[in-house]
Design an enzyme around this catalytic site. Structure first.
Site, PDB file in Angstrom:
ATOM      1  N   ASP A  63       0.885  -1.165   0.000  1.00 36.53           N
ATOM      2  CA  ASP A  63       0.000   0.000   0.000  1.00 36.53           C
ATOM      3  C   ASP A  63       0.921   1.212   0.000  1.00 36.53           C
ATOM      4  O   ASP A  63       1.432   1.608   1.047  1.00 36.53           O
ATOM      5  CB  ASP A  63      -0.876  -0.041   1.263  1.00 36.53           C
ATOM      6  CG  ASP A  63      -1.863   1.104   1.292  1.00 36.53           C
ATOM      7  OD1 ASP A  63      -2.197   1.647   0.225  1.00 36.53           O
ATOM      8  OD2 ASP A  63      -2.308   1.469   2.407  1.00 36.53           O
TER       9      ASP A  63
ATOM     10  N   GLU B 111      -1.252  -1.145  -4.855  1.00 36.51           N
ATOM     11  CA  GLU B 111      -2.501  -0.402  -5.060  1.00 36.51           C
ATOM     12  C   GLU B 111      -2.335   0.576  -6.209  1.00 36.51           C
ATOM     13  O   GLU B 111      -1.355   1.304  -6.299  1.00 36.51           O
ATOM     14  CB  GLU B 111      -2.905   0.343  -3.779  1.00 36.51           C
ATOM     15  CG  GLU B 111      -4.287   0.957  -3.893  1.00 36.51           C
ATOM     16  CD  GLU B 111      -4.784   1.540  -2.586  1.00 36.51           C
ATOM     17  OE1 GLU B 111      -4.906   0.781  -1.602  1.00 36.51           O
ATOM     18  OE2 GLU B 111      -5.030   2.746  -2.546  1.00 36.51           O
TER      19      GLU B 111
ATOM     20  N   ASP C  26      -2.330   0.323   9.486  1.00 36.53           N
ATOM     21  CA  ASP C  26      -2.063   0.743   8.100  1.00 36.53           C
ATOM     22  C   ASP C  26      -1.812  -0.430   7.171  1.00 36.53           C
ATOM     23  O   ASP C  26      -2.082  -0.363   5.978  1.00 36.53           O
ATOM     24  CB  ASP C  26      -0.785   1.603   8.036  1.00 36.53           C
ATOM     25  CG  ASP C  26      -0.980   2.928   8.730  1.00 36.53           C
ATOM     26  OD1 ASP C  26      -1.941   3.609   8.362  1.00 36.53           O
ATOM     27  OD2 ASP C  26      -0.179   3.260   9.613  1.00 36.53           O
TER      28      ASP C  26
END
Lengths: 175, 175
Positions: free
Chosen positions: A7, A68, A141
């Site tokens: 991410d 992502e 996260d």
């Protein structure tokens, strides 16, 4: 199949490693965050992200890196940092010959919760359940990175086959 | 001072090397473009940009790398590619300990033409004149990279001093 989900972000890059195959139980092999200090300049931060991601890749040796996909419609500053961090992740994987696949946030949400508009809490809850963890993954996260890896394991083989077919067709019909 | 200007892009990365100092004549030491095939995937294209820029850096050994600052308000696809290519350029420089400075397109135009809203033809004309070239630099794409390098030579020393002062102040006042 072992997938490293990334991410991307300049301040925090979530990373999660998942082992699995479609229709088989999933297993978390690692989760964490690569952080860089906000008061460092961007080139130095990208260098730190590179070092951090290379350590994750070399330790866990994933078959695929799932990142992502970044869109430009959000906050300008954040998007630039995200695009830059994702470029570094792509570079680290490409340098080692590891395939890179991008998934959009809604593909990831749909894969793990059934809805492309699920919120963060729902994604975290499903990641915790699917990986049979005793508690939500920490740091929080990194739940998104694990979700990315899961999404790729479930969607990935089909995506890879389609991409390979497109690449073949392009080559065949190239003038 | 030798500056490598980089006009980042996924399809074409303009590069230009200029020697000079404020108030002294400028000299072009090199100009070119790093290209990547549009039908390759992004990770492979970033890898090719990295290899191309590293060759430019290692051949010309610049004191500073000046890169065009990317904004997100334009075309989404282009901006992402530009941000990713600029991340690779920053990484190549940072890895060698070479300082990186970003300049906005209007700073560059203002530096070489006197107007932040000059068009491409005007920038190319001034780059040709300032570097005392017999003809406009080829490939045309790379004129912007030369303009970036010139902009940095003229503005750079002041920018560097300000950046250094800000960095010092931040460190002193960090709690």
């Amino acid at each position: 199949m072992r997938v490293l989900g990334v991410d991307p972000g300049l301040t925090r890059c979530g990373v999660g490693v998942v082992d699995g195959a479609p229709g088989r139980p999933l297993r978390m092999a690692g989760v964490g965050v690569v952080r860089t200090p906000a008061d460092d300049d961007v080139p130095r931060r990208l260098l730190a992200i590179e070092a951090g991601l290379e350590e994750w890749i070399d330790t866990h040796r994933p078959d695929t890196v799932a990142i992502e996909r970044v869109f430009a419609q959000h906050n300008v500053r954040t998007v630039m940092g995200t695009a830059q961090a994702s470029a570094v992740a792509m570079l680290c994987a490409a340098r080692r010959g590891i395939p890179v696949i991008l998934h959009t946030p809604s593909e990831v949400k749909a894969a793990v919760t059934g809805s492309g508009r699920a919120d963060k809490a729902q994604v975290t809850a499903m990641v915790t359940r699917l990986l049979r963890l005793d508690a939500p993954p920490k740091p929080a996260d990194a739940a998104d990175a694990l979700a990315l890896a899961i999404c790729h394991i479930w969607r990935g083989s089909a995506t890879d086959r389609i991409a390979a077919a497109v690449a073949r067709t392009r080559k065949e019909y190239r003038p």
